[in-house]
Structure formats: structure tokens, C-alpha cells
Design a protein around this motif. Structure first.
Motif, PDB file in Angstrom:
ATOM      1  N   ARG A  83     -32.718  22.487 -13.597  1.00  0.00           N
ATOM      2  CA  ARG A  83     -32.485  23.810 -13.005  1.00  0.00           C
ATOM      3  C   ARG A  83     -31.840  23.736 -11.630  1.00  0.00           C
ATOM      4  O   ARG A  83     -30.961  24.523 -11.301  1.00  0.00           O
ATOM      5  CB  ARG A  83     -33.814  24.554 -12.917  1.00  0.00           C
ATOM      6  N   ARG A  84     -32.250  22.785 -10.836  1.00  0.00           N
ATOM      7  CA  ARG A  84     -31.715  22.675  -9.481  1.00  0.00           C
ATOM      8  C   ARG A  84     -30.219  22.374  -9.482  1.00  0.00           C
ATOM      9  O   ARG A  84     -29.465  22.858  -8.650  1.00  0.00           O
ATOM     10  CB  ARG A  84     -32.462  21.587  -8.725  1.00  0.00           C
ATOM     11  N   ILE A  85     -29.771  21.598 -10.447  1.00  0.00           N
ATOM     12  CA  ILE A  85     -28.356  21.257 -10.533  1.00  0.00           C
ATOM     13  C   ILE A  85     -27.561  22.398 -11.165  1.00  0.00           C
ATOM     14  O   ILE A  85     -26.447  22.709 -10.741  1.00  0.00           O
ATOM     15  CB  ILE A  85     -28.179  19.950 -11.321  1.00  0.00           C
ATOM     16  N   ALA A  86     -28.140  23.048 -12.174  1.00  0.00           N
ATOM     17  CA  ALA A  86     -27.424  24.126 -12.859  1.00  0.00           C
ATOM     18  C   ALA A  86     -27.206  25.339 -11.962  1.00  0.00           C
ATOM     19  O   ALA A  86     -26.162  25.984 -12.014  1.00  0.00           O
ATOM     20  CB  ALA A  86     -28.196  24.535 -14.109  1.00  0.00           C
ATOM     21  N   THR A  87     -28.180  25.638 -11.101  1.00  0.00           N
ATOM     22  CA  THR A  87     -28.061  26.820 -10.240  1.00  0.00           C
ATOM     23  C   THR A  87     -27.415  26.504  -8.898  1.00  0.00           C
ATOM     24  O   THR A  87     -27.100  27.424  -8.152  1.00  0.00           O
ATOM     25  CB  THR A  87     -29.444  27.439  -9.997  1.00  0.00           C
ATOM     26  N   ARG A  88     -27.260  25.239  -8.579  1.00  0.00           N
ATOM     27  CA  ARG A  88     -26.615  24.792  -7.337  1.00  0.00           C
ATOM     28  C   ARG A  88     -27.258  25.403  -6.101  1.00  0.00           C
ATOM     29  O   ARG A  88     -26.627  26.085  -5.319  1.00  0.00           O
ATOM     30  CB  ARG A  88     -25.123  25.108  -7.360  1.00  0.00           C
ATOM     31  N   ASP A 106     -28.365  23.698  -3.584  1.00  0.00           N
ATOM     32  CA  ASP A 106     -27.870  22.964  -2.420  1.00  0.00           C
ATOM     33  C   ASP A 106     -26.354  23.127  -2.347  1.00  0.00           C
ATOM     34  O   ASP A 106     -25.629  22.710  -3.229  1.00  0.00           O
ATOM     35  CB  ASP A 106     -28.229  21.485  -2.525  1.00  0.00           C
ATOM     36  N   ARG A 107     -25.896  23.714  -1.273  1.00  0.00           N
ATOM     37  CA  ARG A 107     -24.465  23.990  -1.144  1.00  0.00           C
ATOM     38  C   ARG A 107     -23.674  22.806  -0.592  1.00  0.00           C
ATOM     39  O   ARG A 107     -22.487  22.709  -0.786  1.00  0.00           O
ATOM     40  CB  ARG A 107     -24.236  25.211  -0.241  1.00  0.00           C
ATOM     41  N   ARG A 108     -24.330  21.931   0.114  1.00  0.00           N
ATOM     42  CA  ARG A 108     -23.639  20.791   0.718  1.00  0.00           C
ATOM     43  C   ARG A 108     -23.641  19.607  -0.236  1.00  0.00           C
ATOM     44  O   ARG A 108     -24.604  19.363  -0.958  1.00  0.00           O
ATOM     45  CB  ARG A 108     -24.327  20.377   2.023  1.00  0.00           C
ATOM     46  N   ALA A 109     -22.573  18.839  -0.226  1.00  0.00           N
ATOM     47  CA  ALA A 109     -22.442  17.705  -1.150  1.00  0.00           C
ATOM     48  C   ALA A 109     -23.449  16.608  -0.835  1.00  0.00           C
ATOM     49  O   ALA A 109     -24.031  16.016  -1.749  1.00  0.00           O
ATOM     50  CB  ALA A 109     -21.032  17.147  -1.088  1.00  0.00           C
ATOM     51  N   TYR A 110     -23.681  16.348   0.455  1.00  0.00           N
ATOM     52  CA  TYR A 110     -24.597  15.265   0.801  1.00  0.00           C
ATOM     53  C   TYR A 110     -26.051  15.629   0.489  1.00  0.00           C
ATOM     54  O   TYR A 110     -26.872  14.742   0.282  1.00  0.00           O
ATOM     55  CB  TYR A 110     -24.444  14.864   2.272  1.00  0.00           C
ATOM     56  N   VAL A 111     -26.380  16.913   0.421  1.00  0.00           N
ATOM     57  CA  VAL A 111     -27.737  17.334   0.084  1.00  0.00           C
ATOM     58  C   VAL A 111     -27.948  17.310  -1.427  1.00  0.00           C
ATOM     59  O   VAL A 111     -29.012  16.942  -1.919  1.00  0.00           O
ATOM     60  CB  VAL A 111     -28.021  18.745   0.658  1.00  0.00           C
ATOM     61  N   SER A 112     -26.938  17.672  -2.184  1.00  0.00           N
ATOM     62  CA  SER A 112     -27.088  17.752  -3.637  1.00  0.00           C
ATOM     63  C   SER A 112     -26.866  16.422  -4.331  1.00  0.00           C
ATOM     64  O   SER A 112     -27.036  16.322  -5.539  1.00  0.00           O
ATOM     65  CB  SER A 112     -26.122  18.789  -4.200  1.00  0.00           C
ATOM     66  N   SER A 170     -28.605  13.551  -4.024  1.00  0.00           N
ATOM     67  CA  SER A 170     -29.836  12.894  -4.464  1.00  0.00           C
ATOM     68  C   SER A 170     -30.420  13.523  -5.726  1.00  0.00           C
ATOM     69  O   SER A 170     -30.787  12.789  -6.653  1.00  0.00           O
ATOM     70  CB  SER A 170     -30.860  12.854  -3.339  1.00  0.00           C
ATOM     71  N   PRO A 171     -30.511  14.875  -5.869  1.00  0.00           N
ATOM     72  CA  PRO A 171     -30.997  15.405  -7.143  1.00  0.00           C
ATOM     73  C   PRO A 171     -30.049  15.096  -8.301  1.00  0.00           C
ATOM     74  O   PRO A 171     -30.489  14.868  -9.424  1.00  0.00           O
ATOM     75  CB  PRO A 171     -31.081  16.913  -6.918  1.00  0.00           C
ATOM     76  N   LEU A 172     -28.764  15.065  -8.015  1.00  0.00           N
ATOM     77  CA  LEU A 172     -27.794  14.759  -9.064  1.00  0.00           C
ATOM     78  C   LEU A 172     -27.943  13.324  -9.548  1.00  0.00           C
ATOM     79  O   LEU A 172     -27.935  13.063 -10.752  1.00  0.00           O
ATOM     80  CB  LEU A 172     -26.377  15.002  -8.553  1.00  0.00           C
ATOM     81  N   SER A 173     -28.105  12.395  -8.631  1.00  0.00           N
ATOM     82  CA  SER A 173     -28.272  10.997  -9.032  1.00  0.00           C
ATOM     83  C   SER A 173     -29.610  10.782  -9.742  1.00  0.00           C
ATOM     84  O   SER A 173     -29.692   9.999 -10.690  1.00  0.00           O
ATOM     85  CB  SER A 173     -28.144  10.069  -7.833  1.00  0.00           C
ATOM     86  N   LEU A 174     -30.636  11.493  -9.320  1.00  0.00           N
ATOM     87  CA  LEU A 174     -31.929  11.400  -9.995  1.00  0.00           C
ATOM     88  C   LEU A 174     -31.833  11.944 -11.417  1.00  0.00           C
ATOM     89  O   LEU A 174     -32.337  11.325 -12.365  1.00  0.00           O
ATOM     90  CB  LEU A 174     -32.987  12.164  -9.199  1.00  0.00           C
ATOM     91  N   ALA A 175     -31.181  13.082 -11.588  1.00  0.00           N
ATOM     92  CA  ALA A 175     -31.013  13.657 -12.923  1.00  0.00           C
ATOM     93  C   ALA A 175     -30.160  12.766 -13.815  1.00  0.00           C
ATOM     94  O   ALA A 175     -30.446  12.604 -15.009  1.00  0.00           O
ATOM     95  CB  ALA A 175     -30.386  15.039 -12.810  1.00  0.00           C
ATOM     96  N   VAL A 191     -32.352   9.893 -14.985  1.00  0.00           N
ATOM     97  CA  VAL A 191     -33.313  10.301 -16.011  1.00  0.00           C
ATOM     98  C   VAL A 191     -32.619  10.523 -17.339  1.00  0.00           C
ATOM     99  O   VAL A 191     -33.119  10.113 -18.388  1.00  0.00           O
ATOM    100  CB  VAL A 191     -34.063  11.581 -15.549  1.00  0.00           C
ATOM    101  N   THR A 192     -31.443  11.144 -17.336  1.00  0.00           N
ATOM    102  CA  THR A 192     -30.751  11.377 -18.608  1.00  0.00           C
ATOM    103  C   THR A 192     -30.236  10.090 -19.209  1.00  0.00           C
ATOM    104  O   THR A 192     -30.093   9.984 -20.427  1.00  0.00           O
ATOM    105  CB  THR A 192     -29.579  12.360 -18.435  1.00  0.00           C
ATOM    106  N   CYS A 193     -29.938   9.088 -18.387  1.00  0.00           N
ATOM    107  CA  CYS A 193     -29.512   7.795 -18.915  1.00  0.00           C
ATOM    108  C   CYS A 193     -30.666   7.104 -19.637  1.00  0.00           C
ATOM    109  O   CYS A 193     -30.462   6.441 -20.649  1.00  0.00           O
ATOM    110  CB  CYS A 193     -29.024   6.911 -17.775  1.00  0.00           C
TER     111      CYS A 193
END
Length: 65
Positions: A38-43, A45-51, A53-58, A61-63
């Protein structure tokens, strides 16, 4: 050259690149899996450096799943 195949009801069929179509669907499926979070789909975090870490974590997990 088009990447998406023609519909069967099209009168003039155009050739398409099958290998590019396979790569495209692979990338689309990866984005679909990432959007399950949900955090990635709704975005939120507006800044690239903030988003990042959740993107790499997701992605990790999907890998594994």
C-alpha cells in the motif's frame, strides 16, 4: 516495431516483437507485485530518497515469495 500483439479481430495484422513482449510483461508483473504494498502504490513518500527504503524492502520480499 509494435510490442503488443494484434487483436484477433483486426483486419490488417502487423508483426510484433515477441522477445520485447515477453520482457515487457515481465516488467509489468514486477510492478504489479510491488503495487500490492500500500505504501508504494499510494506514494505517501514524495521524495526519492525517502521512498527508496520501502521500495527496496518490498522488492526483496517479492523476490523471496
Amino acid at each position: 516495431m509494435p510490442v503488443i500483439p494484434n487483436t484477433p479481430t483486426r483486419k490488417q495484422h502487423h508483426p510484433f516483437d515477441r522477445s520485447a513482449h515477453r520482457k515487457r510483461t515481465l516488467i509489468e508483473r514486477a510492478f504489479c507485485r510491488l503495487k500490492d504494498f500500500r505504501r508504494i502504490a499510494t506514494r505517501y513518500d514524495r521524495r526519492a530518497y525517502v521512498s527508496l527504503s520501502p521500495l527496496s524492502l518490498a522488492a526483496t520480499v517479492t523476490c523471496w515469495l
